[in-house]
Write a protein that holds these residues in place. Structure first.
Motif, short mmCIF file in Angstrom:
data_model
loop_
_atom_site.label_atom_id
_atom_site.label_comp_id
_atom_site.label_asym_id
_atom_site.label_seq_id
_atom_site.Cartn_x
_atom_site.Cartn_y
_atom_site.Cartn_z
N SER A 121 0.58 -1.33 0.02
CA SER A 121 -0.10 -0.18 -0.05
C SER A 121 0.76 1.43 0.05
CB SER A 121 -0.88 0.08 0.87
OG SER A 121 -0.03 0.09 2.41
N LYS A 122 2.09 1.15 0.16
CA LYS A 122 3.01 2.18 0.13
C LYS A 122 4.31 2.01 -0.84
CE LYS A 122 1.25 4.45 3.74
NZ LYS A 122 0.67 5.74 3.82
N LEU A 123 4.50 3.08 -1.47
CA LEU A 123 5.75 2.95 -2.49
C LEU A 123 6.87 4.02 -2.07
CD1 LEU A 123 5.22 2.67 -6.47
CD2 LEU A 123 6.76 4.76 -5.60
N LEU A 124 7.90 3.58 -1.93
CA LEU A 124 9.07 4.50 -1.68
C LEU A 124 9.92 4.63 -2.77
CD1 LEU A 124 10.83 6.03 0.41
CD2 LEU A 124 11.95 4.19 0.77
N PHE A 125 10.01 5.76 -3.43
CA PHE A 125 10.71 6.33 -4.56
C PHE A 125 12.15 6.53 -4.06
CE2 PHE A 125 12.10 9.65 -7.79
CZ PHE A 125 12.62 8.71 -8.63
N ALA A 126 13.40 5.68 -4.59
CA ALA A 126 14.65 5.88 -3.89
C ALA A 126 15.23 7.30 -4.41
CB ALA A 126 15.42 4.72 -4.36
N GLY A 127 14.70 7.77 -5.50
CA GLY A 127 15.17 9.14 -6.24
C GLY A 127 15.20 10.25 -5.25
N THR A 128 13.96 10.11 -4.58
CA THR A 128 13.75 11.40 -3.68
C THR A 128 13.69 10.92 -2.39
OG1 THR A 128 11.46 11.36 -4.13
CG2 THR A 128 12.75 12.87 -5.56
N ASN A 129 13.52 9.68 -1.80
CA ASN A 129 13.01 9.28 -0.51
C ASN A 129 11.86 9.68 -0.21
OD1 ASN A 129 14.07 7.45 1.29
ND2 ASN A 129 14.44 8.98 2.91
N GLN A 130 10.93 9.73 -1.17
CA GLN A 130 9.49 10.38 -1.12
C GLN A 130 8.49 9.00 -0.81
OE1 GLN A 130 8.92 13.47 -0.60
NE2 GLN A 130 6.89 13.59 -0.93
N THR A 131 7.82 9.11 0.06
CA THR A 131 6.86 7.93 0.06
C THR A 131 5.42 8.23 -0.62
OG1 THR A 131 7.31 7.05 1.93
CG2 THR A 131 5.26 6.21 1.38
N TYR A 132 4.81 7.21 -1.50
CA TYR A 132 3.56 7.54 -2.16
C TYR A 132 2.56 6.58 -1.83
CZ TYR A 132 6.38 10.17 -5.38
OH TYR A 132 7.29 11.43 -5.90
N THR A 133 1.24 6.75 -1.91
CA THR A 133 0.27 5.75 -1.13
C THR A 133 -0.37 5.56 -2.56
OG1 THR A 133 0.06 7.38 0.85
CG2 THR A 133 -1.61 5.97 0.14
N LYS A 134 -1.18 4.34 -2.54
CA LYS A 134 -2.01 3.81 -3.72
C LYS A 134 -3.11 4.56 -3.68
CE LYS A 134 -2.33 0.01 -6.45
NZ LYS A 134 -1.76 -1.58 -6.67
N ALA A 135 -3.63 5.20 -4.82
CA ALA A 135 -4.94 5.69 -4.90
C ALA A 135 -5.86 4.69 -4.91
CB ALA A 135 -4.92 6.63 -6.14
N ARG A 136 -7.01 5.01 -4.22
CA ARG A 136 -8.05 3.88 -4.45
C ARG A 136 -9.02 4.26 -5.69
NH1 ARG A 136 -9.70 2.27 0.83
NH2 ARG A 136 -8.79 3.26 2.49
N THR A 137 -9.46 3.14 -6.38
CA THR A 137 -10.04 3.29 -7.54
C THR A 137 -11.48 3.41 -7.49
OG1 THR A 137 -10.15 0.96 -7.80
CG2 THR A 137 -8.33 2.06 -8.83
N LYS A 138 -12.18 3.97 -8.21
CA LYS A 138 -13.75 4.41 -7.95
C LYS A 138 -14.43 3.11 -8.48
CE LYS A 138 -13.70 9.27 -8.43
NZ LYS A 138 -14.21 10.45 -9.18
N ALA A 139 -15.32 2.57 -7.79
CA ALA A 139 -16.02 1.49 -8.18
C ALA A 139 -17.09 1.70 -9.43
CB ALA A 139 -16.79 0.77 -7.11
N ARG A 140 -17.11 0.98 -10.43
CA ARG A 140 -17.75 1.26 -11.57
C ARG A 140 -19.23 0.67 -11.29
NH1 ARG A 140 -14.12 1.08 -17.01
NH2 ARG A 140 -12.41 1.93 -16.17
N THR A 141 -20.30 1.27 -11.47
CA THR A 141 -21.52 0.77 -11.63
C THR A 141 -22.35 0.65 -12.74
OG1 THR A 141 -22.60 3.23 -11.05
CG2 THR A 141 -22.05 1.76 -9.15
#
Length: 141
Positions: A121-141
């Motif tokens: 659920s977390k992604l660490l980019f080594a280039g900037t040492n910045q953490t990213y969070t997985k975006a939630r996708t909208k459910a299709r109806t």
């Protein structure tokens, strides 16, 4: 550090990294000594969808930037609608991926890649040492 200062730092780091990796020079071919390392890249390996499945989707950062990856391993890093990187995420195992550069495989772990954590659920980019969070996708109806 304020969000604005952190954002400016991120842009500066990305610019420095891009210039360093691009070999920003005069375009003239220079003589190399016997100890100079070759600058060629290995061909891209075939990336299996199963190996990049945890990476697929949009990963949102705090500096108005994001990574977006597809099932074939291709991806982009975007800030303010400007691509900072595009290429392929190459699986290294244990949730680590190195990024292709200029259409080739650097074949070594580098700061130009990411590591997944916290149950993917977390992604660490080594280039900037910045953490990213997985975006939630909208459910299709």
């Amino acid at each position: 550090m304020s969000v604005r200062a952190r954002s400016s730092l991120l842009v500066a780091c990305a610019a420095v990294a891009a210039l360093a990796l691009a070999g920003c020079g005069s375009g003239e071919k220079k003589e190399t000594g016997a100890s100079a390392a070759p600058t060629s890249l290995a061909p891209l390996p075939t990336v299996a969808a199963a190996d990049v499945k945890p990476l697929v989707g949009r990963w949102v950062g705090t500096a108005k930037d994001y990574f977006q990856f597809k099932a074939d391993g291709t991806g982009v890093w975007v800030r303010d609608r400007q691509k900072l990187w595009s290429g392929t995420a190459i699986p290294e195992g244990n949730g680590k991926y190195r990024f292709s550069w200029q259409g080739g495989d650097p074949k070594t772990a580098s700061y130009w890649g990411v590591t997944l954590s916290d149950g993917n659920s977390k992604l660490l980019f080594a280039g900037t040492n910045q953490t990213y969070t997985k975006a939630r996708t909208k459910a299709r109806t």
